[in-house]
Write a protein that holds these residues in place. Structure first.
Motif, PDB file in Angstrom:
ATOM      1  N   GLN A   1       0.458  11.316   5.878  1.00  0.00           N
ATOM      2  CA  GLN A   1       0.692  10.017   6.680  1.00  0.00           C
ATOM      3  C   GLN A   1       2.152   9.883   6.406  1.00  0.00           C
ATOM      4  OE1 GLN A   1      -1.766   6.841   4.978  1.00  0.00           O
ATOM      5  NE2 GLN A   1      -3.042   6.978   6.843  1.00  0.00           N
ATOM      6  N   TYR A   2       2.990   9.027   7.088  1.00  0.00           N
ATOM      7  CA  TYR A   2       4.244   8.607   6.910  1.00  0.00           C
ATOM      8  C   TYR A   2       4.622   7.102   6.913  1.00  0.00           C
ATOM      9  CZ  TYR A   2       4.849   7.814  11.915  1.00  0.00           C
ATOM     10  OH  TYR A   2       4.898   7.435  13.295  1.00  0.00           O
ATOM     11  N   VAL A   3       5.648   6.809   6.394  1.00  0.00           N
ATOM     12  CA  VAL A   3       6.073   5.097   6.296  1.00  0.00           C
ATOM     13  C   VAL A   3       6.579   4.726   7.848  1.00  0.00           C
ATOM     14  CG1 VAL A   3       7.119   3.393   5.219  1.00  0.00           C
ATOM     15  CG2 VAL A   3       6.162   5.303   3.853  1.00  0.00           C
ATOM     16  N   LYS A   4       5.671   4.279   8.428  1.00  0.00           N
ATOM     17  CA  LYS A   4       6.104   3.741   9.757  1.00  0.00           C
ATOM     18  C   LYS A   4       6.917   2.436   9.679  1.00  0.00           C
ATOM     19  CE  LYS A   4       4.485   2.524  14.421  1.00  0.00           C
ATOM     20  NZ  LYS A   4       3.151   2.303  15.275  1.00  0.00           N
ATOM     21  N   HIS A   5       6.777   1.614   8.842  1.00  0.00           N
ATOM     22  CA  HIS A   5       7.674   0.543   8.533  1.00  0.00           C
ATOM     23  C   HIS A   5       7.566   0.128   7.126  1.00  0.00           C
ATOM     24  CE1 HIS A   5       8.267  -0.287  12.758  1.00  0.00           C
ATOM     25  NE2 HIS A   5       6.902  -0.554  12.804  1.00  0.00           N
ATOM     26  N   LYS A   6       8.753   0.182   6.205  1.00  0.00           N
ATOM     27  CA  LYS A   6       8.642  -0.172   5.005  1.00  0.00           C
ATOM     28  C   LYS A   6       8.265  -1.483   4.860  1.00  0.00           C
ATOM     29  CE  LYS A   6      11.755   1.354   2.332  1.00  0.00           C
ATOM     30  NZ  LYS A   6      12.994   1.855   1.660  1.00  0.00           N
ATOM     31  N   GLY A   7       7.688  -1.843   3.740  1.00  0.00           N
ATOM     32  CA  GLY A   7       7.140  -3.220   3.203  1.00  0.00           C
ATOM     33  C   GLY A   7       8.240  -4.064   2.677  1.00  0.00           C
ATOM     34  N   THR A   8       8.142  -5.394   3.086  1.00  0.00           N
ATOM     35  CA  THR A   8       9.409  -6.183   2.576  1.00  0.00           C
ATOM     36  C   THR A   8       8.541  -7.338   1.870  1.00  0.00           C
ATOM     37  OG1 THR A   8       8.734  -7.882   4.334  1.00  0.00           O
ATOM     38  CG2 THR A   8      10.142  -6.244   5.127  1.00  0.00           C
ATOM     39  N   ALA A   9       9.229  -8.544   1.490  1.00  0.00           N
ATOM     40  CA  ALA A   9       8.682  -9.424   0.631  1.00  0.00           C
ATOM     41  C   ALA A   9       7.624 -10.209   1.159  1.00  0.00           C
ATOM     42  CB  ALA A   9       9.948 -10.348   0.064  1.00  0.00           C
ATOM     43  N   PHE A  10       7.550 -10.143   2.386  1.00  0.00           N
ATOM     44  CA  PHE A  10       6.355 -10.959   3.066  1.00  0.00           C
ATOM     45  C   PHE A  10       5.695 -10.236   4.029  1.00  0.00           C
ATOM     46  CE2 PHE A  10       9.839 -13.613   2.135  1.00  0.00           C
ATOM     47  CZ  PHE A  10       9.403 -14.681   1.450  1.00  0.00           C
ATOM     48  N   LYS A  11       5.715  -8.794   4.030  1.00  0.00           N
ATOM     49  CA  LYS A  11       5.040  -7.934   4.917  1.00  0.00           C
ATOM     50  C   LYS A  11       4.766  -6.582   4.140  1.00  0.00           C
ATOM     51  CE  LYS A  11       4.989  -6.336   9.534  1.00  0.00           C
ATOM     52  NZ  LYS A  11       5.834  -5.937  10.738  1.00  0.00           N
ATOM     53  N   ASP A  12       3.544  -6.141   4.608  1.00  0.00           N
ATOM     54  CA  ASP A  12       2.989  -4.830   3.769  1.00  0.00           C
ATOM     55  C   ASP A  12       3.444  -3.652   4.381  1.00  0.00           C
ATOM     56  OD1 ASP A  12       1.433  -3.391   2.088  1.00  0.00           O
ATOM     57  OD2 ASP A  12      -0.351  -3.567   2.676  1.00  0.00           O
ATOM     58  N   THR A  13       3.315  -2.486   3.770  1.00  0.00           N
ATOM     59  CA  THR A  13       3.796  -1.094   4.381  1.00  0.00           C
ATOM     60  C   THR A  13       2.962  -0.826   5.427  1.00  0.00           C
ATOM     61  OG1 THR A  13       4.654  -0.708   2.317  1.00  0.00           O
ATOM     62  CG2 THR A  13       4.327   1.057   3.820  1.00  0.00           C
ATOM     63  N   GLU A  14       3.589  -0.452   6.477  1.00  0.00           N
ATOM     64  CA  GLU A  14       2.588   0.256   7.699  1.00  0.00           C
ATOM     65  C   GLU A  14       2.695   1.858   7.957  1.00  0.00           C
ATOM     66  OE1 GLU A  14       2.152  -0.417  12.774  1.00  0.00           O
ATOM     67  OE2 GLU A  14       3.420  -1.592  11.348  1.00  0.00           O
ATOM     68  N   CYS A  15       1.720   2.367   7.587  1.00  0.00           N
ATOM     69  CA  CYS A  15       1.493   3.946   7.683  1.00  0.00           C
ATOM     70  C   CYS A  15       1.023   4.407   9.071  1.00  0.00           C
ATOM     71  CB  CYS A  15       0.499   4.459   6.429  1.00  0.00           C
ATOM     72  SG  CYS A  15       0.968   3.882   4.920  1.00  0.00           S
ATOM     73  N   ALA A  16       1.448   5.756   9.380  1.00  0.00           N
ATOM     74  CA  ALA A  16       0.841   6.581  10.436  1.00  0.00           C
ATOM     75  C   ALA A  16       0.689   7.651  10.243  1.00  0.00           C
ATOM     76  CB  ALA A  16       1.619   6.083  11.545  1.00  0.00           C
ATOM     77  N   GLU A  17      -0.273   8.547  10.943  1.00  0.00           N
ATOM     78  CA  GLU A  17      -0.794   9.862  10.981  1.00  0.00           C
ATOM     79  C   GLU A  17       0.318  10.605  11.034  1.00  0.00           C
ATOM     80  OE1 GLU A  17      -3.171  10.284   9.109  1.00  0.00           O
ATOM     81  OE2 GLU A  17      -4.168   8.287   8.715  1.00  0.00           O
ATOM     82  N   CYS A  18       0.657  11.975  10.468  1.00  0.00           N
ATOM     83  CA  CYS A  18       1.512  12.975  11.167  1.00  0.00           C
ATOM     84  C   CYS A  18       0.623  13.585  12.266  1.00  0.00           C
ATOM     85  CB  CYS A  18       1.517  14.018  10.077  1.00  0.00           C
ATOM     86  SG  CYS A  18       2.838  13.240   8.617  1.00  0.00           S
ATOM     87  N   SER A  19       1.457  14.200  13.030  1.00  0.00           N
ATOM     88  CA  SER A  19       0.941  15.105  14.175  1.00  0.00           C
ATOM     89  C   SER A  19       0.716  16.467  13.808  1.00  0.00           C
ATOM     90  CB  SER A  19       2.002  14.929  15.342  1.00  0.00           C
ATOM     91  OG  SER A  19       3.173  15.377  15.253  1.00  0.00           O
ATOM     92  N   ASP A  20       0.081  17.331  14.611  1.00  0.00           N
ATOM     93  CA  ASP A  20      -0.222  18.814  14.240  1.00  0.00           C
ATOM     94  C   ASP A  20       1.238  19.251  14.295  1.00  0.00           C
ATOM     95  OD1 ASP A  20      -2.804  18.225  14.233  1.00  0.00           O
ATOM     96  OD2 ASP A  20      -3.262  19.127  16.340  1.00  0.00           O
TER      97      ASP A  20
ATOM     98  N   ILE B   1       0.865  -1.157  -0.092  1.00  0.00           N
ATOM     99  CA  ILE B   1       0.166  -0.146   0.137  1.00  0.00           C
ATOM    100  C   ILE B   1       1.059   1.103  -0.048  1.00  0.00           C
ATOM    101  CG2 ILE B   1      -1.825  -1.143   0.967  1.00  0.00           C
ATOM    102  CD1 ILE B   1      -1.261   0.420   3.691  1.00  0.00           C
ATOM    103  N   LYS B   2       0.145   2.454  -0.369  1.00  0.00           N
ATOM    104  CA  LYS B   2       1.036   3.599  -0.582  1.00  0.00           C
ATOM    105  C   LYS B   2       0.401   4.757   0.404  1.00  0.00           C
ATOM    106  CE  LYS B   2       2.751   3.809  -5.154  1.00  0.00           C
ATOM    107  NZ  LYS B   2       2.881   4.294  -6.724  1.00  0.00           N
ATOM    108  N   CYS B   3       1.303   5.003   1.394  1.00  0.00           N
ATOM    109  CA  CYS B   3       0.635   5.942   2.370  1.00  0.00           C
ATOM    110  C   CYS B   3       0.188   7.114   1.572  1.00  0.00           C
ATOM    111  CB  CYS B   3       1.883   6.384   3.375  1.00  0.00           C
ATOM    112  SG  CYS B   3       2.729   5.007   4.385  1.00  0.00           S
ATOM    113  N   ARG B   4      -0.831   7.764   2.571  1.00  0.00           N
ATOM    114  CA  ARG B   4      -1.510   8.942   1.675  1.00  0.00           C
ATOM    115  C   ARG B   4      -0.972  10.082   2.177  1.00  0.00           C
ATOM    116  NH1 ARG B   4      -5.653   6.426   4.620  1.00  0.00           N
ATOM    117  NH2 ARG B   4      -5.833   8.571   5.907  1.00  0.00           N
ATOM    118  N   PRO B   5      -0.956  11.490   1.659  1.00  0.00           N
ATOM    119  CA  PRO B   5      -0.745  12.438   1.981  1.00  0.00           C
ATOM    120  C   PRO B   5      -1.089  12.885   3.432  1.00  0.00           C
ATOM    121  CG  PRO B   5      -1.169  12.817  -0.269  1.00  0.00           C
ATOM    122  CD  PRO B   5      -1.669  11.436   0.062  1.00  0.00           C
TER     123      PRO B   5
END
Length: 284
Positions: free
Chosen positions: A136-155, A130-134
């Protein structure tokens, strides 16, 4: 009571021996042999080979190698080899280990994909990360066996969706600039030099005056040219003497608009036709 237990144990032992004997009867082929339809046991073919001709009383099993794009990865008594797995890019796969006569193809996910279904050390189906939305930032990059993990930016921070950490908004005041547009969760603040209102007025007013003067000068030049051409018209003196100066100016303006800088040669410029802006004859 003890005698009863010994008799029961004896019965269980006899039953176990009986069932083991039956099993041996049904599995009479050796470990490296396979059983034909008629119950005869034949030597197995080695991995990468298949049975071409079954054994007989006088001959052993005849084996032949698997053809290209086919394989058998274990000792066997099969007449046909298995087809090699195809790593389909449409399923997000590519070849990791190529197929051989004795081993199947091993697939792996394409770049930017992760495996969602595995079998015997290889991947069967993969999906795009998955691609993180504007915002959001990439909390954990995706690997060959795991999807990307995104998280919301703070104020007070922002990310366009591709950053691994949200960046703080620029502070325009600290840079000696004015904030033109405030920052959001997906974009930075925009800074710039604020132009004073007096400077804007000082630029626009002289520009407007210059344009107005240029228009007046151009009009006067066109008027002079029109009058000069009209003076060569035999009706020109009659026009000038028979109308007030305001109507004379109006007539020349009509000449300018209707004749494209060519003088009107109506019999009388004092006539109603000319004053109303209808010039029927033009000097060519």
């Amino acid at each position: 009571m003890i005698c009863g237990l010994n008799f029961f144990s004896f019965i269980v032992l006899i039953a176990a021996i009986f069932f083991m004997t039956i099993e041996l009867c049904f599995c009479g082929c050796a470990r490296a042999e396979y059983q034909r339809e008629n119950g005869e046991c034949c030597p197995m073919c080695a991995p990468g080979n298949r049975v071409y001709r079954h054994c007989t009383e006088d001959t052993s099993t005849t084996c032949v190698p698997c053809l290209d794009s086919t394989f058998i990865d274990a000792p066997n008594g099969l007449r046909e080899c298995f087809s090699c797995t195809v790593c389909d890019p449409g399923q997000g796969l590519r070849v990791n280990i190529a197929c051989t006569r004795s081993s199947n193809t091993v697939c792996e996910p394409l770049d930017g994909h992760y495996c969602i279904d595995q079998h015997r050390g290889g991947c069967i189906v993969a999906q795009k990360h998955i691609k993180c939305r504007p915002g959001q930032y990439v909390k954990h990059k995706g690997t060959a066996f795991k999807d990307t993990e995104c998280a919301e930016c703070s104020d007070g921070t922002f990310s366009n969706g591709s950053l691994q950490i949200c960046q703080p908004h620029s502070k325009c005041e600290d840079l000696g600039l004015t904030e033109i547009k405030p920052g959001t969760l997906s974009s930075d603040a925009e800074c710039g030099n604020k132009i004073p209102a007096g400077l804007i007025a000082g630029i626009i007013v002289p520009l407007v005056v210059t344009i107005a003067v240029a228009v007046i000068i151009l009009f006067l030049k066109i008027k002079r040219k029109t009058v000069w051409h009209a003076s060569n018209n035999p009706y020109f003196p009659f026009k000038k003497c028979c109308m007030p100066s305001l109507l004379y100016f109006t007539c020349n303006l009509n000449i300018l608009l209707k004749c494209g800088f060519r003088p009107c040669i109506s019999i009388s410029c004092c006539s109603r036709n000319c004053i109303r802006g209808i010039c029927k004859h033009c000097f060519t």
